[in-house]
Design a protein around this motif. Sequence first.
Motif, PDB file in Angstrom:
ATOM      1  N   VAL A  19      39.306  35.796  70.906  1.00 18.82           N
ATOM      2  CA  VAL A  19      40.682  35.924  70.418  1.00 18.82           C
ATOM      3  C   VAL A  19      40.656  36.792  69.161  1.00 18.82           C
ATOM      4  N   ALA A  20      41.192  38.003  69.262  1.00 21.06           N
ATOM      5  CA  ALA A  20      41.171  38.913  68.115  1.00 21.06           C
ATOM      6  C   ALA A  20      42.449  38.745  67.299  1.00 21.06           C
ATOM      7  N   GLY A  21      42.334  39.001  65.998  1.00 20.13           N
ATOM      8  CA  GLY A  21      43.508  38.844  65.127  1.00 20.13           C
ATOM      9  C   GLY A  21      43.903  37.376  65.069  1.00 20.13           C
ATOM     10  N   LEU A  22      45.193  37.119  64.920  1.00 17.06           N
ATOM     11  CA  LEU A  22      45.745  35.756  64.928  1.00 17.06           C
ATOM     12  C   LEU A  22      44.998  34.808  63.991  1.00 17.06           C
ATOM     13  N   GLU A  23      44.664  35.300  62.793  1.00 15.49           N
ATOM     14  CA  GLU A  23      43.866  34.493  61.863  1.00 15.49           C
ATOM     15  C   GLU A  23      44.542  33.170  61.525  1.00 15.49           C
ATOM     16  N   THR A  64      47.918  31.559  75.835  1.00 16.57           N
ATOM     17  CA  THR A  64      47.074  30.891  76.835  1.00 16.57           C
ATOM     18  C   THR A  64      45.604  31.017  76.452  1.00 16.57           C
ATOM     19  N   LEU A  65      45.242  32.221  76.030  1.00 14.92           N
ATOM     20  CA  LEU A  65      43.865  32.473  75.612  1.00 14.92           C
ATOM     21  C   LEU A  65      43.451  31.546  74.464  1.00 14.92           C
ATOM     22  N   LEU A  66      44.341  31.379  73.496  1.00 13.25           N
ATOM     23  CA  LEU A  66      44.057  30.533  72.338  1.00 13.25           C
ATOM     24  C   LEU A  66      43.897  29.066  72.763  1.00 13.25           C
TER      25      LEU A  66
HETATM   26  P1  ATP Z   1      52.547  34.751  78.309  1.00 17.30           P
HETATM   27  O1  ATP Z   1      53.553  34.306  77.317  1.00 17.30           O
HETATM   28  O2  ATP Z   1      52.970  35.984  79.077  1.00 17.30           O
HETATM   29  O3  ATP Z   1      51.960  33.667  79.159  1.00 17.30           O
HETATM   30  P2  ATP Z   1      50.301  34.646  76.524  1.00 17.30           P
HETATM   31  O4  ATP Z   1      50.767  34.740  75.120  1.00 17.30           O
HETATM   32  O5  ATP Z   1      49.881  33.330  77.045  1.00 17.30           O
HETATM   33  O6  ATP Z   1      51.325  35.355  77.476  1.00 17.30           O
HETATM   34  P3  ATP Z   1      47.719  35.479  77.352  1.00 17.30           P
HETATM   35  O7  ATP Z   1      47.960  35.110  78.772  1.00 17.30           O
HETATM   36  O8  ATP Z   1      46.870  34.598  76.540  1.00 17.30           O
HETATM   37  O9  ATP Z   1      49.097  35.683  76.643  1.00 17.30           O
HETATM   38  O10 ATP Z   1      47.157  36.969  77.253  1.00 17.30           O
HETATM   39  C1  ATP Z   1      46.863  37.724  78.405  1.00 17.30           C
HETATM   40  C2  ATP Z   1      45.574  38.495  78.198  1.00 17.30           C
HETATM   41  O11 ATP Z   1      45.758  39.463  77.168  1.00 17.30           O
HETATM   42  C3  ATP Z   1      44.432  37.631  77.715  1.00 17.30           C
HETATM   43  O12 ATP Z   1      43.736  37.027  78.771  1.00 17.30           O
HETATM   44  C4  ATP Z   1      43.588  38.654  76.985  1.00 17.30           C
HETATM   45  O13 ATP Z   1      42.821  39.410  77.897  1.00 17.30           O
HETATM   46  C5  ATP Z   1      44.602  39.580  76.374  1.00 17.30           C
HETATM   47  N1  ATP Z   1      44.938  39.177  74.992  1.00 17.30           N
HETATM   48  C6  ATP Z   1      46.140  38.770  74.540  1.00 17.30           C
HETATM   49  N2  ATP Z   1      46.097  38.501  73.220  1.00 17.30           N
HETATM   50  C7  ATP Z   1      44.834  38.725  72.828  1.00 17.30           C
HETATM   51  C8  ATP Z   1      44.144  38.618  71.581  1.00 17.30           C
HETATM   52  N3  ATP Z   1      44.764  38.215  70.461  1.00 17.30           N
HETATM   53  N4  ATP Z   1      42.829  38.928  71.549  1.00 17.30           N
HETATM   54  C9  ATP Z   1      42.186  39.353  72.657  1.00 17.30           C
HETATM   55  N5  ATP Z   1      42.775  39.468  73.854  1.00 17.30           N
HETATM   56  C10 ATP Z   1      44.084  39.176  73.955  1.00 17.30           C
END
Ligand code: ATP
Length: 270
Positions: A19-23, A64-66
């Motif tokens: 997870v990049a950024g989002l400190e 979702t990633l977080l």
């Molecule tokens: P949604 O609201 O559309 O469900 P979300 O906020 O849950 O979106 P994710 O599904 O977590 O977003 O993000 C989709 C993909 O984008 C992740 O699997 C990753 O590959 C990439 N991604 C998004 N944000 C980041 C991040 N901060 N760092 C690295 N990769 C990211």
Amino acid sequence: SKAKLFDEKTDVKASFKDVAGLEGAKEEVQEIVDFLKNPEKYTSLGGKIPKGALLVGPPGTGKTLLAKAVAGEAKVPFFSLSGSDFVEMFVGVGASRVRDLFKQAKEKSPSIIFIDEIDAIGRARGKSNFSGSNDERENTLNQLLTEMDGFGTNTNVIVLAATNRADVLDKALMRAGRFDRQIYVDLPDVRERKEIFEVHLRPLKIDDSLDTDFLAKQTPGFSGADIANVCNEAALIAARKERESVGKQDFLDAVDRIVGGLEKKNKIIT
Ligand code: ATP
């Protein structure tokens, strides 16, 4: 064929380094990881561990990633479902599905429950929606509230939910002992976009023409998901041209393609 009620992952690979950024958001969820790993430390003085947190922010920003990374870091099972599937696919069984989900998560605790697009079930009650039965949705929402209230203080299941519309949610969801924490997950700034590029460049064969500062500057308004898309698209463009590695021009072409896609999407909306 029986539709799956929810998804369960026991060996989640995601970690905070994906997870990049989002400190700020990472700092807040780090606390949840600590609660899951070491609950006694927090309850020893009589405190109650929070039951839920709401991840709020635009699409594709890493909510979702977080949530997955929390499960991966704490090494606990990850139960997930999407609010929209719920309402669309499981007419008449939403409430029992919620019950089942919480039962499983409690049996496997400590654990994480993740509800994506919670607004699909959590919209304020008594307001109409455009997708069928409101009673069904309200029953599902009521069951969710009941389950969260029914957690003992030592259940050790934490519910994370994601939304890009916190303003439409039923206020009952945000009451103490439910989703009483809100964690903001915003679009990345230029420095964060650089970090996201660095994460998604890792698996690619890139050449020396590439400069992540330049890429970050070329992509204002892009979400993490858009950047992941750009990286993948650039690799495909380079491969199509039979190149040995992915270079600057492939990225610029990929950015153009993604911008084109985003513009089309926006046109449909407005
Ligand atoms: P949604 O609201 O559309 O469900 P979300 O906020 O849950 O979106 P994710 O599904 O977590 O977003 O993000 C989709 C993909 O984008 C992740 O699997 C990753 O590959 C990439 N991604 C998004 N944000 C980041 C991040 N901060 N760092 C690295 N990769 C990211």
